[in-house]
Design a protein around this motif. Structure first.
Motif: not given
Lengths: 302, 443
Positions: A245, A76, A72, A252, A257, A249
């Protein structure tokens, strides 16, 4: 007694002392509210800390996890870069165009300047974010306007991974006011004699813009570019209020985050580490911009 | 950075301020004897926090106002948030040692807060009679008891509840029965979609309770201690299957509608909000005490909301009664005694409960419950009936509170269910990934 007072008075009248005293509010504020919290967050970034319980030192574990165990994080970073690199140039171009229009003085110019600056003041607010969300909803204003022209009116702008981020980008571009004001100020600094000379030589408006206006604006463009890029990376409210997000995502932002890690998952130590990585990224980009400066920024004095 | 810095600043300032103060403050243990001075006319301001919805906010505020009227030395600062924000705020307050005086607590968080010594033990106050629980059953005190201390008074019981648009279904001639199985629920969803065009929302982006419920129906716990209750992806697949099937067959609402609403807002739930049938749902997965809020939100459209149990393979194994809405006192309270008095008032005052009207659940004092019975709205009576007649005889013991890492696991569940709904992943892939990634998170 009188002597000591006089001595103190004399001391206070020294230039540098007076300077320090007058800037004390800033110095204290800076140390207390910037440096100390930053050091605290640096400490937390090396800890397992969940807010509720006291922090426990774990070394560089958080940093290792960021780069090796957290897909992630990369996602991001990509989203944030996409947002910054799409919204900042667009915003600057838009600001420049409006500044060029407003540089001519008419009776109404001051009013226009104020009006075009408004989005910058209110654009970051929660109310506008919510309004934005409604405008781009399936049954919102935008789709209804499209419907008037007989276009498809059932598209969910916020629900599609390709368009959701653009809703945020457009909101960011709309807040072009402060860059516009800086452009305006700098446009007024360009000596009229240069344009007069160009007129005499028979240069077109277009070539005047390319050969006079733009080169002389490059220092301002550079300043705006650096400031707005940093702001772009720090964008938070738009994403937090409008999309959170979603979807998947695709919107995001890094800062959101970080917030999630800290206040939703209670991984505050990890979030602090993320913050420091962000600082490094922004530092690198700013350094890169400065490194390119000598290739395109005109710094010859006039 | 700037945002984080700001937050850190806040924490720091709060920490430094309260660090100076906390040495002289009493903690819960000895406060029962000390701190009496505040009770005698000295001005006291109490911070009361709760999560909730519009209906609850108004009633709670009104009840607090009444208390302040009767006790002129007390003023309230009532702060409410929606569920997700509430826990952020509370965590930050705890980091800054500025926890509110009276805190609405949840079963899921109670253990965590007690472990970190953030709540006041109410036992001394119960023994001294300041908190009068003589009309309250032992069991209710029991659920708030941890290691011999009483840290929360559950002021209402609750149960999972499927709420549905009764007006719509009546018009279409569709009947909903209690204790449905999954297959019956799917058949019903299809029937509703076929007859009315209304789609179904299961528990999109808040599926933790329902997935736990489904697992219970198969005899599996979501969590076992600090770990997942099962390592077999097949157990978790049933939950994702529902979404996959619903999207494929068209009876599930489009996931895009949720990107346009505020997550967690009762008033914007597809059950009561939306401009066309295909952006609305005939049902919603809630807890029983949310019926008042849903009904209030639905009144605008003249809809009556019905209530029944969530579907599962074996509803008796899956369903449970949840002690909810604990009231606790934060350790940072300067006037724990005054805070306890408010809880006592909340528990025993008929006047207060005439305002609150069981919105958080049936009042725990039997005397109060009886006294306000005639005042209860039809909605409230429906809830009481649902819990007493549907849930009580057909349910099992509630699972222990989830481990502290659960928030991340639930987020993972939401992310995967999003992927399934957007057609990027099959239910099987989602289930496999869920088990794999959740195990990593829980390490």
């Amino acid at each position: 007694m009188g002597n000591t007072i006089a001595a103190i008075r004399k001391k206070l009248y020294q230039d540098n002392i007076a300077g320090v005293v007058c800037s004390l509010p800033f110095i204290i504020g800076f140390l207390l509210f910037m440096i100390v919290p930053m050091l605290v967050s640096l400490y937390y970034s090396f800890c397992d800390y969940n807010i509720l319980a006291p922090p426990v030192w774990v070394g560089i574990k958080n940093y290792v996890k960021i780069f090796t165990g957290d897909p992630t994080f990369y996602k991001t970073v990509l989203v944030t870069f996409y947002f910054a690199f799409a919204s900042v140039p667009l915003r600057l171009i838009f600001a420049l165009i409006v500044a060029l229009l407003l540089v001519k003085s008419t009776k109404l110019t001051p009013m226009y300047r104020a009006v075009y600056y408004l989005p910058s003041i209110i654009g970051g607010s929660v109310a506008v974010a919510i309004l934005w969300k409604r405008m781009f909803a399936t049954d919102g204003v935008l789709n209804n306007v499209l419907g008037l022209f007989g276009l498809n009116r059932d598209f969910s702008w916020l629900g599609d991974t390709r368009t959701a981020i653009w809703v945020l980008i457009i909101l960011a571009v709309w807040q072009f006011g402060s860059s516009m004001l800086i452009f305006l100020a700098s446009l007024k600094q360009i000596p009229a004699s240069l344009y007069e000379a160009a007129d005499v030589d028979g240069a077109s408006k277009w070539s005047q813009f390319w050969n006079i206006t733009l080169p002389l604006l490059t220092p301002t463009i550079f300043f705006n570019l650096v400031m707005q890029t940093i702001n772009g990376f720090l964008a938070f409210t738009q994403c937090y209020i409008i999309t959170q997000g979603k979807p998947m995502d695709s919107t995001l932002f890094y800062t959101v985050y970080m917030y999630q890690q800290s206040f939703e998952f209670y991984n505050t130590g990890y979030a602090a580490a993320l913050a420091w990585v962000m600082l490094l990224i922004i530092g690198l980009i700013t350094w890169f911009l400065f490194a390119t400066k000598r290739f395109w920024v005109y710094d010859g004095g006039l | 950075m700037k945002k984080l810095a700001k937050i850190l600043v806040m924490i720091l300032v709060m920490a430094s301020l309260s660090a100076c103060g906390s040495k002289t403050e009493d903690t819960g243990q000895n406060a029962a004897q000390g701190g009496g001075a505040e009770g005698n006319g000295e001005k006291v301001q109490l911070v009361v926090t709760w999560w909730g919805n519009q209906a609850r906010n108004e009633r709670t505020q009104a009840a607090l106002d009444l208390y302040a009227e009767e006790n002129p030395n007390v003023t309230f600062d009532g702060q409410f948030s929606e569920w997700a924000d509430y826990w952020n705020k509370l965590a930050i307050a705890s980091a800054g040692s500025s926890l509110p005086d009276v805190i609405q607590m949840d079963y899921a968080y109670l253990g965590q807060y007690v472990q970190n010594d953030l709540l006041v033990d109410l036992k001394p106050y119960i023994e001294s009679g300041l908190l009068d629980l003589s009309n309250v059953s032992e069991e209710i005190v029991e659920v708030g008891t941890i290691d011999g201390g009483v840290y929360g008074i559950s002021i209402g019981v609750n149960a999972p509840a499927l709420m549905y648009n009764k007006t719509l279904l009546d018009e279409a001639g569709i009947e909903v029965k209690d204790n449905m199985t999954i297959d019956e629920f799917i058949a019903l969803s299809k029937e509703v979609y076929g007859k009315t065009g209304y789609k179904t929302n299961i528990a999109y982006q808040k599926g933790n309770n329902f997935s736990e419920y489904l697992l219970r129906g198969n005899g599996v716990n979501f969590f076992e201690g600090e770990q997942l209750g099962s390592t077999d992806p097949a157990d978790y697949k049933a939950y994702f299957d529902l979404y996959e099937m619903g999207i494929k067959e068209g009876w599930y609402v489009s996931p895009t509608i949720f990107t346009e609403r505020n997550a967690g807002s009762v008033e914007q739930d597809p059950l009561v909000y939306g401009s066309s049938p295909d952006s609305r749902s005939w049902c919603g997965f809630f807890f029983s005490n949310q019926l008042t809020a849903m009904q209030t939100a639905a009144d605008a459209d003249g809809i009556e909301i019905g209530i029944t149990s969530w579907p599962a393979k074996d509803v008796k194994a899956a369903n449970y009664v949840k002690p909810s809405m604990f009231l606790s006192v934060g350790v940072n309270s300067k006037n724990p005694e005054e805070a306890v008095k408010v809880i006592d008032y909340w528990t025993n005052s008929v006047d207060a409960n005439n305002i609150l009207l069981g919105e958080r659940g049936v009042p725990i004092s039997t005397e109060v419950a009886e006294a306000i019975l005639p005042q209860l709205s039809k909605t409230q009576q429906d809830v009481t009936k649902y819990i007493n007649e549907v849930v009580m005889p057909n349910s099992s013991q509630i699972n222990p509170p989830a481990p502290s890492k659960s928030a991340e696991v639930y987020q993972l569940l939401s992310q995967l269910e999003e992927q399934v709904c957007y057609g990027k992943m099959t239910a099987e892939e989602a289930a496999n990934q869920f088990v794999e990634k959740a195990n990593v998170l829980l390490q």
